[in-house]
Design an enzyme around this catalytic site. Structure first.
Site, PDB file in Angstrom:
ATOM      1  N   CYS A   2       8.707   3.156  -0.332  1.00 11.16           N
ATOM      2  CA  CYS A   2       9.463   3.950   0.740  1.00 11.16           C
ATOM      3  C   CYS A   2       8.593   4.222   1.633  1.00 11.16           C
ATOM      4  O   CYS A   2       7.242   3.906   1.429  1.00 11.16           O
ATOM      5  CB  CYS A   2      10.226   5.278   0.138  1.00 11.16           C
ATOM      6  SG  CYS A   2      11.685   4.868  -0.928  1.00 11.16           S
ATOM      7  N   LEU A  51      13.530   2.294   0.289  1.00 10.78           N
ATOM      8  CA  LEU A  51      13.438   0.924  -0.290  1.00 10.78           C
ATOM      9  C   LEU A  51      14.436   1.440  -1.593  1.00 10.78           C
ATOM     10  O   LEU A  51      13.915   2.136  -2.318  1.00 10.78           O
ATOM     11  CB  LEU A  51      12.267   0.390  -0.700  1.00 10.78           C
ATOM     12  CG  LEU A  51      12.606  -0.852  -1.337  1.00 10.78           C
ATOM     13  CD1 LEU A  51      13.164  -1.960  -0.545  1.00 10.78           C
ATOM     14  CD2 LEU A  51      11.351  -1.479  -2.011  1.00 10.78           C
ATOM     15  N   ILE A  53      15.711   1.521  -5.214  1.00  8.22           N
ATOM     16  CA  ILE A  53      15.513   0.566  -6.568  1.00  8.22           C
ATOM     17  C   ILE A  53      16.183   1.381  -7.720  1.00  8.22           C
ATOM     18  O   ILE A  53      16.651   0.715  -8.338  1.00  8.22           O
ATOM     19  CB  ILE A  53      13.876   0.515  -6.675  1.00  8.22           C
ATOM     20  CG1 ILE A  53      13.489  -0.370  -5.742  1.00  8.22           C
ATOM     21  CG2 ILE A  53      13.667  -0.022  -8.258  1.00  8.22           C
ATOM     22  CD1 ILE A  53      11.900  -0.830  -6.010  1.00  8.22           C
ATOM     23  N   VAL A  54      16.041   2.504  -7.648  1.00  6.47           N
ATOM     24  CA  VAL A  54      17.026   3.515  -8.662  1.00  6.47           C
ATOM     25  C   VAL A  54      17.832   4.158  -8.023  1.00  6.47           C
ATOM     26  O   VAL A  54      17.516   4.936  -6.951  1.00  6.47           O
ATOM     27  CB  VAL A  54      15.720   4.311  -9.363  1.00  6.47           C
ATOM     28  CG1 VAL A  54      16.629   5.286 -10.221  1.00  6.47           C
ATOM     29  CG2 VAL A  54      14.628   3.659 -10.069  1.00  6.47           C
ATOM     30  N   ASN A  75       7.714   8.918  -1.633  1.00  8.78           N
ATOM     31  CA  ASN A  75       7.710   7.727  -1.868  1.00  8.78           C
ATOM     32  C   ASN A  75       6.951   7.450  -3.063  1.00  8.78           C
ATOM     33  O   ASN A  75       5.937   7.961  -3.713  1.00  8.78           O
ATOM     34  CB  ASN A  75       6.699   7.209  -0.788  1.00  8.78           C
ATOM     35  CG  ASN A  75       6.120   5.507  -0.906  1.00  8.78           C
ATOM     36  OD1 ASN A  75       5.017   5.363  -0.340  1.00  8.78           O
ATOM     37  ND2 ASN A  75       6.846   4.948  -1.662  1.00  8.78           N
ATOM     38  N   GLY A  76       7.723   6.759  -3.957  1.00  7.09           N
ATOM     39  CA  GLY A  76       7.140   6.263  -5.559  1.00  7.09           C
ATOM     40  C   GLY A  76       8.156   6.219  -6.584  1.00  7.09           C
ATOM     41  O   GLY A  76       9.559   6.215  -6.065  1.00  7.09           O
ATOM     42  N   GLU A  77       7.772   6.087  -7.523  1.00  8.07           N
ATOM     43  CA  GLU A  77       8.560   6.099  -8.753  1.00  8.07           C
ATOM     44  C   GLU A  77       8.121   7.001 -10.049  1.00  8.07           C
ATOM     45  O   GLU A  77       6.936   6.972 -10.147  1.00  8.07           O
ATOM     46  CB  GLU A  77       8.780   4.384  -9.279  1.00  8.07           C
ATOM     47  CG  GLU A  77       9.100   3.573  -8.440  1.00  8.07           C
ATOM     48  CD  GLU A  77      10.483   3.521  -7.966  1.00  8.07           C
ATOM     49  OE1 GLU A  77      11.379   4.231  -8.756  1.00  8.07           O
ATOM     50  OE2 GLU A  77      11.060   2.833  -6.858  1.00  8.07           O
ATOM     51  N   LEU A 233       4.318 -11.130 -10.462  1.00 10.04           N
ATOM     52  CA  LEU A 233       3.603 -12.038  -9.798  1.00 10.04           C
ATOM     53  C   LEU A 233       2.651 -12.591 -11.106  1.00 10.04           C
ATOM     54  O   LEU A 233       2.133 -11.939 -11.946  1.00 10.04           O
ATOM     55  CB  LEU A 233       2.741 -11.107  -9.124  1.00 10.04           C
ATOM     56  CG  LEU A 233       3.536 -10.363  -7.855  1.00 10.04           C
ATOM     57  CD1 LEU A 233       2.428  -9.614  -6.841  1.00 10.04           C
ATOM     58  CD2 LEU A 233       4.574 -11.153  -7.179  1.00 10.04           C
ATOM     59  N   VAL A 273       1.221 -18.248  -5.794  1.00 13.16           N
ATOM     60  CA  VAL A 273       0.888 -18.487  -4.600  1.00 13.16           C
ATOM     61  C   VAL A 273      -0.459 -19.223  -4.512  1.00 13.16           C
ATOM     62  O   VAL A 273      -1.266 -18.966  -5.291  1.00 13.16           O
ATOM     63  CB  VAL A 273       1.061 -17.207  -3.810  1.00 13.16           C
ATOM     64  CG1 VAL A 273      -0.155 -16.361  -3.811  1.00 13.16           C
ATOM     65  CG2 VAL A 273       1.066 -17.995  -2.128  1.00 13.16           C
ATOM     66  N   THR A 322     -13.099  -8.827   2.061  1.00  6.46           N
ATOM     67  CA  THR A 322     -12.665  -9.570   0.990  1.00  6.46           C
ATOM     68  C   THR A 322     -11.030  -9.137   0.496  1.00  6.46           C
ATOM     69  O   THR A 322     -10.334  -9.905   0.162  1.00  6.46           O
ATOM     70  CB  THR A 322     -13.316  -8.798  -0.210  1.00  6.46           C
ATOM     71  OG1 THR A 322     -14.515  -9.257  -0.159  1.00  6.46           O
ATOM     72  CG2 THR A 322     -12.876  -9.415  -1.780  1.00  6.46           C
ATOM     73  N   ARG A 325      -9.052 -11.261   2.801  1.00  5.84           N
ATOM     74  CA  ARG A 325      -8.902 -12.661   2.460  1.00  5.84           C
ATOM     75  C   ARG A 325      -7.659 -12.746   1.134  1.00  5.84           C
ATOM     76  O   ARG A 325      -7.032 -13.753   1.216  1.00  5.84           O
ATOM     77  CB  ARG A 325     -10.266 -12.964   1.763  1.00  5.84           C
ATOM     78  CG  ARG A 325     -10.280 -14.563   1.215  1.00  5.84           C
ATOM     79  CD  ARG A 325     -11.715 -14.720   0.773  1.00  5.84           C
ATOM     80  NE  ARG A 325     -11.983 -13.956  -0.431  1.00  5.84           N
ATOM     81  CZ  ARG A 325     -13.085 -13.537  -0.738  1.00  5.84           C
ATOM     82  NH1 ARG A 325     -14.165 -13.992  -0.074  1.00  5.84           N
ATOM     83  NH2 ARG A 325     -13.567 -12.778  -1.958  1.00  5.84           N
ATOM     84  N   SER A 347       2.480  -6.450 -11.233  1.00  4.94           N
ATOM     85  CA  SER A 347       1.252  -7.033 -10.749  1.00  4.94           C
ATOM     86  C   SER A 347       0.303  -6.660 -11.698  1.00  4.94           C
ATOM     87  O   SER A 347       0.431  -5.721 -12.329  1.00  4.94           O
ATOM     88  CB  SER A 347       0.976  -6.823  -9.267  1.00  4.94           C
ATOM     89  OG  SER A 347      -0.062  -7.728  -9.025  1.00  4.94           O
ATOM     90  N   GLY A 348      -0.773  -7.400 -11.738  1.00  4.19           N
ATOM     91  CA  GLY A 348      -1.749  -7.092 -12.794  1.00  4.19           C
ATOM     92  C   GLY A 348      -3.040  -6.414 -12.478  1.00  4.19           C
ATOM     93  O   GLY A 348      -4.178  -6.484 -12.727  1.00  4.19           O
TER      94      GLY A 348
END
Length: 409
Positions: A2, A51, A53-54, A75-77, A233, A273, A322, A325, A347-348
């Site tokens: 959010c 946004l 989600i829950v 903003n968060g979970e 991802l 990707v 970096t 990129r 994601s990792g």
């Protein structure tokens, strides 16, 4: 994911500032395209871009305590919200099923000393309408961005992204990760303190692969909390392959039901990707075939990457080469993920910093310096990898969750 924009210590009339706050909030609507909410009185204004989600149906913000004295823009979970709610049975009348509502209950009962009870990712502001006090906090690692600023009149602002404050504030600061601030003294207070940061406290620890496995599986499982379609991802590297495999293991059952109900969206989608012929794409496909995800390859050309750079810089709000990129392919991928109706991905990020996965760690002269470098890298994640993941995805209204940086893990 959010977006919030709040104004406190108002030095102008609230009715004059309210249109300005709405315009500021609009600049970060990409973070929360599902609903816009605002609270305002004579002394504070709090805008929220949601946004969902829950609890998509009733969890719109700002949220209020039952007596309407406390107002929350978050903003968060909060991954452990269901466990935290149990202590308030019969004591607090929850208005929604939103995971963030538990923040109000905790603050009402415990004051400022509750933040470390929450396991989650967050940047939030609470306003006490009766006492004219506000309280702001950011998660342990800075996974969620948060900034503060002051305009020429001295009005104090809080926002999820810098662009909301641009052109309004004459002074802007980063709100530091793992800290909170109360209007009672206006000081940053570090709430996240861990003894493992000091090498002497961990030098004799024994390694347990089983404990690491169990802890990571628990982190991934609790972060699957979602009422909307989600994905993973998958770069084909070790970090994202492990989190994707664990997510696939638990994707069939609904985490919120303690695995008693079938998942609403049981088919797990994975995304990679790269340029055509990229080794990452080939590696990701192998992993996806092995774990059984519905896999999507997103290919882009060098020219498409170059064309996107200006937009990438605007959205991630940094000129670090970096970061730009690595953000560019993530930004392009996020747009495609959004087009498929996915609103949250795992994601990792964080694994290389925690486990010393970067190549130069092989040259660490001794265990102490190896440990100290991992701590240094973790402390800077909020300016680099966390910033990249959050803002590249949020640019298209997608929430990124990072199990390796789970507070309990």
């Amino acid at each position: 994911m959010c977006g919030i924009v709040c104004a406190f210590d108002l030095k102008q009339k609230s009715e004059d500032l309210r249109p300005q706050i709405l315009e500021m909030s609009k600049t970060i609507r990409h973070r929360g395209p599902d609903w816009s909410g605002i609270y305002s009185d004579d002394k504070a204004i709090m805008a929220h871009e949601r946004l969902a989600i829950v609890d998509p149906a009733s969890g719109k913000q700002p949220l209020f305590s039952p007596d309407k004295k406390l107002v929350l823009a978050a903003n968060g979970e909060i991954y452990n919200h269901r466990e935290l709610r149990k202590q308030f049975e019969g004591k607090y009348d929850f208005q929604t099923q939103s995971d963030c509502e538990v923040i109000l209950a905790l603050y009402q009962e415990k004051g400022v000393d509750f933040v470390d009870e929450m396991n989650g990712i967050f940047g939030f502001a609470i306003y006490d309408t009766e006492k004219d006090e506000y309280f702001i906090a950011r998660d342990h690692m800075g996974i969620i961005p948060l900034y503060i600023g002051w305009d020429q009149n001295g009005t104090f602002y809080v926002a999820s992204e810098l662009k909301a404050l641009e052109g309004i504030c004459t002074k802007i600061e980063l709100f530091p990760p793992g800290h909170y601030m109360s209007s009672k003294d206006g000081e940053f207070v570090k709430w996240w303190n861990r003894d493992w940061r000091d090498y002497d406290n961990v030098k004799d620890n024994k390694t347990s692969i089983a404990k690491v496995k169990d802890a990571l599986e628990a982190a991934v499982k609790r972060q699957l909390m979602s009422d909307v379609p989600y994905g993973v991802l998958l770069s084909g590297g070790l970090d994202s392959s492990v989190t994707s495999a664990i997510a696939k293991k638990y994707a069939q059952l609904r985490v919120e039901s303690d695995d008693k109900q079938a998942a609403w969206y049981p088919q797990l989608h994975s995304f990679s990707v790269g340029l055509d012929g990229s080794p990452d794409l080939a590696a990701a496909q192998k992993v996806a075939d092995h774990i059984g995800t519905v896999h999507h390859e997103i290919k882009f050309t060098i020219q498409e990457g170059l064309d996107a750079i200006k937009d990438v810089i605007y959205n991630i709000e940094t000129y670090d080469i970096t970061t730009i990129r690595s953000s560019t392919p993530m930004y392009l991928m996020a747009r495609v993920i959004k087009s498929m109706g996915i609103k949250m991905v795992l994601s990792g990020e964080g694994a290389d910093e925690i486990f010393g996965g970067y190549l130069y760690f092989h040259k660490a002269p001794n265990a102490k310096e190896f440990h100290e470098e991992t701590v240094r890298k973790i402390d800077k994640l909020h300016m680099y990898d966390c910033l990249r993941a959050n803002k590249s995805l949020a640019a298209w209204g997608i929430e990124g969750r990072v199990p390796f940086l789970d507070k309990e893990f």
